[in-house]
Design a protein around this motif. Sequence first.
Motif, short mmCIF file in Angstrom:
data_model
loop_
_atom_site.label_atom_id
_atom_site.label_comp_id
_atom_site.label_asym_id
_atom_site.label_seq_id
_atom_site.Cartn_x
_atom_site.Cartn_y
_atom_site.Cartn_z
N GLY A 192 0.76 -1.28 -0.23
CA GLY A 192 -0.03 0.02 0.02
C GLY A 192 0.85 1.19 0.18
N ASN A 193 1.69 1.38 1.06
CA ASN A 193 2.52 2.41 1.23
C ASN A 193 3.91 2.67 0.75
OD1 ASN A 193 0.20 3.93 2.49
ND2 ASN A 193 0.79 3.53 4.49
N MET A 194 4.15 1.43 0.01
CA MET A 194 5.49 1.23 -0.64
C MET A 194 6.71 1.60 0.33
SD MET A 194 4.59 2.29 -4.59
CE MET A 194 4.21 3.86 -4.20
N HIS A 195 6.89 1.08 1.41
CA HIS A 195 8.10 1.21 2.07
C HIS A 195 8.99 0.34 1.66
CE1 HIS A 195 6.47 4.51 4.89
NE2 HIS A 195 5.63 3.93 5.00
N PRO A 196 10.40 0.81 1.79
CA PRO A 196 11.45 -0.31 1.42
C PRO A 196 11.66 -1.56 2.22
CG PRO A 196 12.41 1.88 2.27
CD PRO A 196 10.96 2.18 2.43
N GLU A 197 10.89 -1.57 3.36
CA GLU A 197 10.93 -2.91 4.13
C GLU A 197 10.63 -3.81 3.25
OE1 GLU A 197 11.86 -0.33 7.40
OE2 GLU A 197 10.57 -0.24 5.59
N GLY A 198 9.97 -3.84 2.51
CA GLY A 198 9.30 -4.85 1.43
C GLY A 198 10.62 -5.20 0.65
N TRP A 199 11.41 -4.41 -0.01
CA TRP A 199 12.84 -4.94 -0.67
C TRP A 199 13.75 -5.71 0.52
CZ3 TRP A 199 12.39 -5.37 -5.51
CH2 TRP A 199 11.42 -4.69 -6.18
N MET A 200 13.79 -5.06 1.61
CA MET A 200 14.64 -5.53 2.74
C MET A 200 14.36 -7.00 2.77
SD MET A 200 15.97 -3.86 6.27
CE MET A 200 14.47 -4.13 6.89
N VAL A 201 13.09 -7.32 3.22
CA VAL A 201 12.53 -8.68 3.61
C VAL A 201 12.92 -9.58 2.42
CG1 VAL A 201 10.39 -10.10 3.97
CG2 VAL A 201 10.90 -7.81 5.31
N LEU A 202 12.53 -8.88 1.27
CA LEU A 202 13.12 -9.93 0.06
C LEU A 202 14.34 -10.40 -0.03
CD1 LEU A 202 12.50 -11.17 -2.75
CD2 LEU A 202 12.77 -9.01 -3.77
N GLY A 203 15.26 -9.41 0.37
CA GLY A 203 16.80 -9.67 0.27
C GLY A 203 17.20 -10.60 1.54
N LEU A 204 16.39 -10.33 2.69
CA LEU A 204 16.67 -11.16 3.90
C LEU A 204 16.37 -12.67 3.59
CD1 LEU A 204 16.07 -8.84 6.87
CD2 LEU A 204 18.23 -9.57 6.10
N SER A 205 14.85 -12.75 3.01
CA SER A 205 14.31 -14.14 2.82
C SER A 205 15.29 -14.75 1.88
CB SER A 205 13.04 -14.02 2.39
OG SER A 205 12.85 -13.34 1.22
N GLY A 206 15.67 -14.27 0.69
CA GLY A 206 16.59 -14.86 -0.41
C GLY A 206 17.78 -15.03 0.44
N SER A 207 18.47 -14.37 0.99
CA SER A 207 19.73 -14.57 1.65
C SER A 207 19.63 -15.76 2.62
CB SER A 207 20.29 -13.34 2.46
OG SER A 207 21.61 -13.76 2.97
N LEU A 208 18.68 -16.02 3.68
CA LEU A 208 18.52 -16.99 4.28
C LEU A 208 18.38 -18.38 3.48
CD1 LEU A 208 16.37 -15.26 7.15
CD2 LEU A 208 18.79 -16.18 7.28
N TYR A 209 17.57 -18.21 2.57
CA TYR A 209 17.10 -19.38 1.79
C TYR A 209 18.39 -20.03 1.11
CZ TYR A 209 15.32 -22.16 -2.30
OH TYR A 209 15.06 -22.99 -3.31
N TYR A 210 19.12 -19.12 0.57
CA TYR A 210 20.30 -19.88 0.01
C TYR A 210 21.45 -19.86 0.90
CZ TYR A 210 18.43 -18.77 -4.70
OH TYR A 210 17.71 -18.74 -5.90
N LEU A 211 21.40 -19.36 2.15
CA LEU A 211 22.42 -19.78 3.01
C LEU A 211 22.07 -21.17 3.59
CD1 LEU A 211 24.73 -18.49 5.02
CD2 LEU A 211 22.82 -17.91 6.36
N TYR A 212 20.87 -21.55 3.88
CA TYR A 212 20.54 -22.89 4.23
C TYR A 212 21.03 -23.94 3.01
CZ TYR A 212 17.69 -26.67 6.32
OH TYR A 212 17.58 -27.85 6.90
N GLN A 213 21.15 -23.51 1.97
CA GLN A 213 21.41 -24.39 1.02
C GLN A 213 23.23 -24.46 0.93
OE1 GLN A 213 19.29 -23.88 -2.61
NE2 GLN A 213 17.23 -24.27 -1.84
#
Length: 305
Positions: free
Chosen positions: A45-66
């Motif tokens: 809705g309000n387009m705060h950059p936390e959305g992109w930060m969460v994307l980066g963190l989730s992607g980093s954790l996903y590949y870190l586990y692998q």
Amino acid sequence: MKATYLLAELLSFYFIYQLLHQLSLPAHRILLYALNPLVIVELSGNMHPEGWMVLGLSGSLYYLYQRKFTLSAFWLAMAISAKLLPLMFLPFFLRYKVFYRDPLPQARTYMKPIITVLKNLTLWRFYSTVGVFCLLAWLPLLDLSMLLGFLDSLDLYFQRFEFNASIYYVVRAIGYQVKGYNIIQIAGPLLSLFTVIFVFWTALKRPISFDTLIKRWQMALTAFFLMATIVHPWYIVTLVFFSVFTRQWYALIWSALVILSYYAYQQQNYEEHMGLIALEYLVVFVILFGESALKKKITKLTHSI
């Protein structure tokens, strides 16, 4: 722009779902994040950059586990490029078990952690990769005027801005009684220093597994927000993301109560209602420390059995 934020959210959902599967956690826990009203309103809705930060963190954790460390470093760099907050997570890799290797047996005990870090090429390769990707992301913006503006922004954040704070407001009230004026220029940096000390203490006290890594990140970010002079509602989105994996309820409750801070925007002079802020943090602190105490009792009971 909203389409790009929605795309970032969909990619985040993919990484979160895959992580839940890898960690053998119930898949429906993704709904704690995906259907959270604060997440929906403040990101898509309000387009705060936390959305992109969460994307980066989730992607980093996903590949870190692998153990795909280059891809993990890339996504972590993207999170840092969206907001600087993930920089506080870097010290936790110093004792991350996958990177951490025992030094030579003959090394003195107090020297083992230092030798381990210095000899760990995988760790330094990971840090270097994060640095390179961050530099590439920031390269189009690097000039003297941007750097000066960035430093001015940091000064405003830590020594000027105030909104929906908790511990800082208590310190400020004491400052008014003792000094007779707002001590934010002293209290802001000092509370930030306490956060830095807490982050390094939490990161270095013992080796960290993947599950523990997410919990430590959530602890560090929570400490930062509790010490901060300004806590906008959308800041809590990242804690909601971590709660999907840590099963801690305080962040979910906080995501509902933080909306009380918007009372200030209904006033012509943007004056905050201290009663509402006190209610918000009273409930958050009770649940936070209540969960911590209950977890310790369960752990103690499990060990005794």
